[in-house]
Design a protein around this motif. Sequence first.
Motif, PDB file in Angstrom:
ATOM      1  N   TYR A 116       0.842  -1.204   0.000  1.00  0.00           N
ATOM      2  CA  TYR A 116       0.000   0.000   0.000  1.00  0.00           C
ATOM      3  C   TYR A 116       0.875   1.252   0.000  1.00  0.00           C
ATOM      4  N   GLY A 117       1.936   1.222   0.799  1.00  0.00           N
ATOM      5  CA  GLY A 117       2.851   2.360   0.828  1.00  0.00           C
ATOM      6  C   GLY A 117       3.529   2.577  -0.515  1.00  0.00           C
ATOM      7  N   LEU A 118       3.985   1.487  -1.154  1.00  0.00           N
ATOM      8  CA  LEU A 118       4.626   1.599  -2.461  1.00  0.00           C
ATOM      9  C   LEU A 118       3.657   2.123  -3.515  1.00  0.00           C
ATOM     10  N   THR A 119       2.412   1.700  -3.430  1.00  0.00           N
ATOM     11  CA  THR A 119       1.399   2.141  -4.388  1.00  0.00           C
ATOM     12  C   THR A 119       1.178   3.645  -4.305  1.00  0.00           C
ATOM     13  N   ASN A 120       1.307   4.218  -3.107  1.00  0.00           N
ATOM     14  CA  ASN A 120       1.039   5.645  -2.912  1.00  0.00           C
ATOM     15  C   ASN A 120       2.244   6.546  -3.201  1.00  0.00           C
ATOM     16  N   LEU A 121       3.382   5.961  -3.572  1.00  0.00           N
ATOM     17  CA  LEU A 121       4.550   6.783  -3.898  1.00  0.00           C
ATOM     18  C   LEU A 121       4.263   7.665  -5.108  1.00  0.00           C
ATOM     19  N   GLU A 166       2.403  11.014   4.926  1.00  0.00           N
ATOM     20  CA  GLU A 166       1.634  10.151   5.836  1.00  0.00           C
ATOM     21  C   GLU A 166       0.977   8.973   5.135  1.00  0.00           C
ATOM     22  N   ASN A 167       0.871   9.027   3.803  1.00  0.00           N
ATOM     23  CA  ASN A 167       0.284   7.928   3.047  1.00  0.00           C
ATOM     24  C   ASN A 167       1.302   6.873   2.621  1.00  0.00           C
ATOM     25  N   VAL A 168       2.573   7.143   2.887  1.00  0.00           N
ATOM     26  CA  VAL A 168       3.624   6.221   2.459  1.00  0.00           C
ATOM     27  C   VAL A 168       4.496   5.768   3.628  1.00  0.00           C
ATOM     28  N   PHE A 169       5.173   6.712   4.271  1.00  0.00           N
ATOM     29  CA  PHE A 169       6.203   6.391   5.267  1.00  0.00           C
ATOM     30  C   PHE A 169       5.698   5.492   6.405  1.00  0.00           C
ATOM     31  N   PRO A 170       4.572   5.822   7.051  1.00  0.00           N
ATOM     32  CA  PRO A 170       4.108   4.960   8.152  1.00  0.00           C
ATOM     33  C   PRO A 170       3.843   3.524   7.705  1.00  0.00           C
ATOM     34  N   TYR A 171       3.304   3.373   6.498  1.00  0.00           N
ATOM     35  CA  TYR A 171       2.983   2.025   5.996  1.00  0.00           C
ATOM     36  C   TYR A 171       4.248   1.237   5.680  1.00  0.00           C
ATOM     37  N   LEU A 172       5.253   1.914   5.126  1.00  0.00           N
ATOM     38  CA  LEU A 172       6.519   1.230   4.856  1.00  0.00           C
ATOM     39  C   LEU A 172       7.185   0.793   6.153  1.00  0.00           C
ATOM     40  N   VAL A 215       5.644   0.144   9.030  1.00  0.00           N
ATOM     41  CA  VAL A 215       4.859  -0.984   9.561  1.00  0.00           C
ATOM     42  C   VAL A 215       5.209  -2.268   8.807  1.00  0.00           C
ATOM     43  N   GLY A 216       5.351  -2.172   7.484  1.00  0.00           N
ATOM     44  CA  GLY A 216       5.694  -3.338   6.694  1.00  0.00           C
ATOM     45  C   GLY A 216       7.050  -3.905   7.059  1.00  0.00           C
ATOM     46  N   ILE A 217       8.060  -3.023   7.176  1.00  0.00           N
ATOM     47  CA  ILE A 217       9.417  -3.472   7.511  1.00  0.00           C
ATOM     48  C   ILE A 217       9.461  -4.080   8.913  1.00  0.00           C
ATOM     49  N   ILE A 218       8.825  -3.400   9.869  1.00  0.00           N
ATOM     50  CA  ILE A 218       8.800  -3.914  11.248  1.00  0.00           C
ATOM     51  C   ILE A 218       8.085  -5.267  11.299  1.00  0.00           C
ATOM     52  N   SER A 219       7.003  -5.396  10.528  1.00  0.00           N
ATOM     53  CA  SER A 219       6.254  -6.668  10.503  1.00  0.00           C
ATOM     54  C   SER A 219       7.137  -7.807  10.010  1.00  0.00           C
ATOM     55  N   PHE A 220       7.927  -7.552   8.973  1.00  0.00           N
ATOM     56  CA  PHE A 220       8.799  -8.597   8.442  1.00  0.00           C
ATOM     57  C   PHE A 220       9.913  -8.945   9.431  1.00  0.00           C
ATOM     58  N   LEU A 221      10.440  -7.945  10.148  1.00  0.00           N
ATOM     59  CA  LEU A 221      11.467  -8.224  11.161  1.00  0.00           C
ATOM     60  C   LEU A 221      10.891  -9.059  12.300  1.00  0.00           C
ATOM     61  N   ILE A 222       9.672  -8.697  12.731  1.00  0.00           N
ATOM     62  CA  ILE A 222       8.994  -9.464  13.775  1.00  0.00           C
ATOM     63  C   ILE A 222       8.721 -10.883  13.285  1.00  0.00           C
TER      64      ILE A 222
END
Length: 507
Positions: free
Chosen positions: A217-222, A234-240, A242-249
Motif C-alpha cells: 500500500y505504501g509503495l502504491t502511494n509513492l 503520511e500515506n507512504v512512510f508509516p505504511y513502509l 509498519v511493513g518493515i517492522i512486521s517482516f522483522l517481527i
Amino acid sequence: MQKEMEKKSSQTWAIILFTIAVFMSGLDNGIISTALTTIGDSFHVSPSWGTWSVTIYTFGIAISVPIIGKLSDRYGRKKLFLVEITLFGIGSLLVALSPNFTFLLVSRFIQAIGGGGIFVIGSSHILATLPKEKQGKALGVFGGMHGLSAVIGPNLGAFILQLTGQWQWMFLINIPIVIFLIVFGFTKIHETKAPQTESLDMLGSIILSMGILALMYGLTNLDSTSWISSLLSENVFPYLIVGIISFLILIKYEKSIEEKGKDPIIPYSLIQKRLFRMTLLVGLLSGGFLAGIIFIPAYVQQVLHIPVEQAGYWLTPMALASGIGAGLGGVLTDRIGARKTLMIAGVVGFIGFILFPIWVNGFFTYLIASILAGIGLGFLLGAPLNVLVGESAQKGQQGTALGTLSLIRQIGLALFPTLYAGLITGAYTKLNNTLDEMTNLPFIFADANNYGDLMEQVEKIADVSKQQEVLKMISQTLESGFSKMFITAAILAVITFIIGAYLNKRK
C-alpha cells in the motif's frame, strides 16, 4: 506395468491442467487493464479508485501465495488446486455480477486468493512427482504460460471488449474453463503432499499478511514526480515502516517457532541459506523485468509513433519470445544447470534491453530487441529459479519455498513500475519546460496518460514547420525517459548474470 502407465498419464494430465490454470490466472490481471476506464465509468468512480481493481488483485495474490504453498504441502496439492480453482471461478462470476464497485473489489480479492497459489501448487507438484532430469522442461512450460499471460492479457481484453461491448465477458469466459479444470483435476490428478502433521502457523500468516499489505500500500502511494517528499508523506512512510517492522517481527517469530520444532509459514532455516537468499534477489529482479512490459505500448506509441489502437499488438513478439525463452530455459536447466542458465538469461536480457535506447528506430529493430528481451525474461520466469529454490528446500518444503519466491516477485512487480514511471514522468516534466519556451500555447500535462491531449494541442500550431519541430523535440525528449527505463532493465540483467556466476562458482 499398469501402475507405471497410470502414473505417467497422471503426470501428463497434471502438467496440462496446471498449465491451463496458470495461464488463466495470470491472464486475468492483464486482461482487466484494457477495461479500467469502462469499469470506472460503469460504477462512476475516479481513475485512481478504478485502478484498485488491479491493485486489490495484486494484494490478494501476494497474501495467498506463501500461505497456499504451505497448505498444499500439508493437506495435498490436488486438494488445494481444486479449492483454488473453485474460488477463482466463484470470484470471476461475482465480479461479472457486481452491482457496485465495493462488491467488485471484494470479488476481485476472492478471485486473487483463488488464482494466487495455482503456480506454486503446480510447481511443487512437479518437483514432488517428476524425476530431476525432467523437472526443468515442465517448469519451463509453467513459466512460459505465466509470461505469455502477462503480455497477451491486454490484447485479449481489448479483443473481448471490442467483440462484446461489455467488460463482464472478460470474467464470464473463465467459468467454462474452471468447470473443465475441476472435473478433470478431480479425476486425473493423483494426490501428493508432504509428510507433515503440524498445524498451520496462523499468527505467522497474520503477521505476513499485515506486512505485505502495509508495504505494498505504501509503495502504491509513492509519487514518482517527487520521491523524497512522497516517501515521507503520511500515506507512504508509516505504511513502509509498519511493513518493515512486521517482516522483522516475522523473521524473529518464525525462528522461535522452528526452534520449538513446530512448522513456520516461512522456515527460518530457508532464509539462512545463501542459495535461497540469492534466488529470492533474482526473483525480485524478474518482477522488474515483468514491470517493464507495462510501458511497452506507451513506448511504441510515443517514440515509434504507432497509432494507439495498434500499440498493444506490438507486445506479441515479446509474448511469443517469452514463451519460447521459458521452454529453452527449461531445456538448458536440465542440460547445463540452473546457475549457468541464469548467466545466459542475464546476457540475452542485457542485449535485448540495451538495444532499445541505442538501436531501435522502427519495426525491424524493435522486433529483434523485443525478441531478445522476451527470451531473457522467459528464462527467468521458467525453470532456473524454481529449480534453485527446490535445491534450497528440504523435502516437504518445496511449496513453502516456491510461495516465498512468488511473493518476492510480486513485490518487484509493485516496486519497479513506480521507479519506471518516475523516469518517464521526468521526461514529461522536462518537456513541459521546453514547450513553454518554443510556443505560446498552454501545454499542461504531467504523465504519459496525457499524450493524446498533447498531440491535440500540437495540431493547433498553424505553422507547419514549427509543428514538425515541436513533434521532433517531443519524440526526442520522451525517448530519453524511456531509454532510462530500458537501461535500468539492462542493469537488472547484469546483476542477474553476476548472481548466476557467483552461484556457479560457489556450487
